[in-house]
Write a protein that holds these residues in place. Structure first.
Motif, PDB file in Angstrom:
ATOM      1  N   GLN A   1      71.459  99.602  74.272  1.00 22.20           N
ATOM      2  CA  GLN A   1      71.791  99.915  75.662  1.00 22.20           C
ATOM      3  C   GLN A   1      70.571  99.721  76.572  1.00 22.20           C
ATOM      4  O   GLN A   1      70.709  99.291  77.718  1.00 22.20           O
ATOM      5  N   ARG A   2      69.388 100.029  76.060  1.00 18.98           N
ATOM      6  CA  ARG A   2      68.164  99.801  76.847  1.00 18.98           C
ATOM      7  C   ARG A   2      67.897  98.300  77.004  1.00 18.98           C
ATOM      8  O   ARG A   2      67.470  97.840  78.063  1.00 18.98           O
TER       9      ARG A   2
ATOM     10  N   ARG B   1      64.266 103.407  82.576  1.00 22.11           N
ATOM     11  CA  ARG B   1      63.064 104.236  82.660  1.00 22.11           C
ATOM     12  C   ARG B   1      62.090 103.881  81.533  1.00 22.11           C
ATOM     13  O   ARG B   1      62.469 103.750  80.378  1.00 22.11           O
TER      14      ARG B   1
ATOM     15  N   ARG C   1      77.665 102.649  79.764  1.00 29.06           N
ATOM     16  CA  ARG C   1      76.424 103.274  79.297  1.00 29.06           C
ATOM     17  C   ARG C   1      76.658 104.190  78.113  1.00 29.06           C
ATOM     18  O   ARG C   1      75.725 104.498  77.365  1.00 29.06           O
ATOM     19  N   HIS C   2      77.882 104.651  77.935  1.00 25.19           N
ATOM     20  CA  HIS C   2      78.173 105.623  76.871  1.00 25.19           C
ATOM     21  C   HIS C   2      78.741 104.971  75.609  1.00 25.19           C
ATOM     22  O   HIS C   2      79.078 105.673  74.647  1.00 25.19           O
TER      23      HIS C   2
ATOM     24  N   LYS D   1      79.325 103.167  84.732  1.00 27.26           N
ATOM     25  CA  LYS D   1      79.710 104.561  84.515  1.00 27.26           C
ATOM     26  C   LYS D   1      80.217 104.795  83.103  1.00 27.26           C
ATOM     27  O   LYS D   1      79.907 105.806  82.462  1.00 27.26           O
TER      28      LYS D   1
ATOM     29  N   TYR E   1      72.417 101.383  85.581  1.00 26.24           N
ATOM     30  CA  TYR E   1      71.696 101.556  84.314  1.00 26.24           C
ATOM     31  C   TYR E   1      70.258 102.030  84.534  1.00 26.24           C
ATOM     32  O   TYR E   1      69.402 101.832  83.671  1.00 26.24           O
ATOM     33  N   ARG E   2      69.986 102.669  85.661  1.00 25.16           N
ATOM     34  CA  ARG E   2      68.614 103.053  85.996  1.00 25.16           C
ATOM     35  C   ARG E   2      68.009 104.013  84.969  1.00 25.16           C
ATOM     36  O   ARG E   2      66.795 104.000  84.743  1.00 25.16           O
ATOM     37  N   ARG E   3      68.843 104.863  84.343  1.00 24.48           N
ATOM     38  CA  ARG E   3      68.294 105.776  83.326  1.00 24.48           C
ATOM     39  C   ARG E   3      67.774 105.006  82.126  1.00 24.48           C
ATOM     40  O   ARG E   3      66.731 105.338  81.556  1.00 24.48           O
ATOM     41  N   GLU E   4      68.517 103.976  81.722  1.00 24.83           N
ATOM     42  CA  GLU E   4      68.103 103.168  80.577  1.00 24.83           C
ATOM     43  C   GLU E   4      66.881 102.307  80.896  1.00 24.83           C
ATOM     44  O   GLU E   4      66.184 101.846  79.992  1.00 24.83           O
TER      45      GLU E   4
END
Length: 244
Positions: free
Chosen positions: A168-169, A68, A219-220, A216, A63-66
């Motif tokens: 999600q964040r 940020r 997250r969607h 994977k 979840y590294r993108r969330e």
């Protein structure tokens, strides 16, 4: 431990890693499995906490993108989680596990209700939001260090009222905080308690893979769908705990 038991423990770790990443309550898979293969309850709880730490780290990476732009927030909450988990771990070693038996299902049902309630973000300053968030992370950290089943569900249901952000964040923050709680408790347990290292290692391997698979796809999931998934899972978990 026989080969079949080892496979069962690793599979439980896989399931727990996935469930913890998307919702929470993965310990309800691994903890009973450890009991079923013959570990005493405290040893099972301790080994479970140690084994799930790598899965939490794996989920956070997924979840590294969330995450940020949230590391300052995560830092504040991690402080509360660390102190709470340390206290919860001490309580686990000093008190019988039956202490939380009656209250845990109520806490989880309350979390389900909070998650079902439509959020109306209020205008609060950042320091007020962080104070509320730290309080939530401290309280759930105590619970996480002590027992931990559905800690993520309870924390996520509280954080969505502290921060007006995409679910999600918030879930990504929850993953980090629960990993911190498990990590702090694990350090304490390694120092002063008996850890079944074979079981912990099998859970660790399984949870790492399970968390990556869940991240994977999880997250969607649309935030509104995720909200109701949490509500349903929390209700099921509470009912299971009430009848067992």
């Amino acid at each position: 431990m026989t080969a079949a038991e080892a496979i069962a423990v690793a599979a439980a770790g896989f399931g727990a890693g996935g469930v913890n990443t998307i919702v929470g309550s993965g310990s309800l898979i691994t903890f009973p499995t450890l009991l079923a293969v013959g570990y005493p309850s405290v040893v099972a709880n301790v080994s479970n906490s140690v084994g799930l730490v790598p899965g939490g780290i794996s989920g956070a990476i997924g979840y590294r993108r969330e995450l940020r732009g949230q590391w300052r927030r995560v830092g504040f909450l991690a402080v509360g989680t660390t102190i709470g988990a340390l206290l919860g771990g001490i309580l686990l070693l000093e008190l019988p596990e039956s202490v939380f038996d009656a209250v845990v299902p109520i806490l989880i049902l309350l979390a389900a209700v909070l998650m079902a309630v439509k959020r109306t973000p209020a205008a609060h300053a950042d320091h007020e939001r962080n104070a509320a968030g730290i309080s939530a992370s401290f309280a759930t950290g105590i619970y996480g260090g002590y027992f931990g089943a559905a800690q993520g569900i309870i924390l996520m249901s509280l954080l969505r009222f502290c921060y007006p952000d995409d679910l999600q964040r918030i879930n990504a923050v929850k993953i980090v905080c629960t990993a911190v709680a498990n990590g702090v408790a694990a350090v304490l347990f390694i120092a002063v308690a008996d850890v079944a290292w074979e079981a912990a290692a099998l859970i660790a391997v399984g949870s790492i893979v399970g968390a990556q698979v869940a991240a994977k796809y999880g997250r969607h999931i649309p935030s509104e769908v995720l909200r109701w998934v949490v509500v349903v899972v929390a209700t099921i978990v509470a009912v299971i705990l009430l009848v067992t």
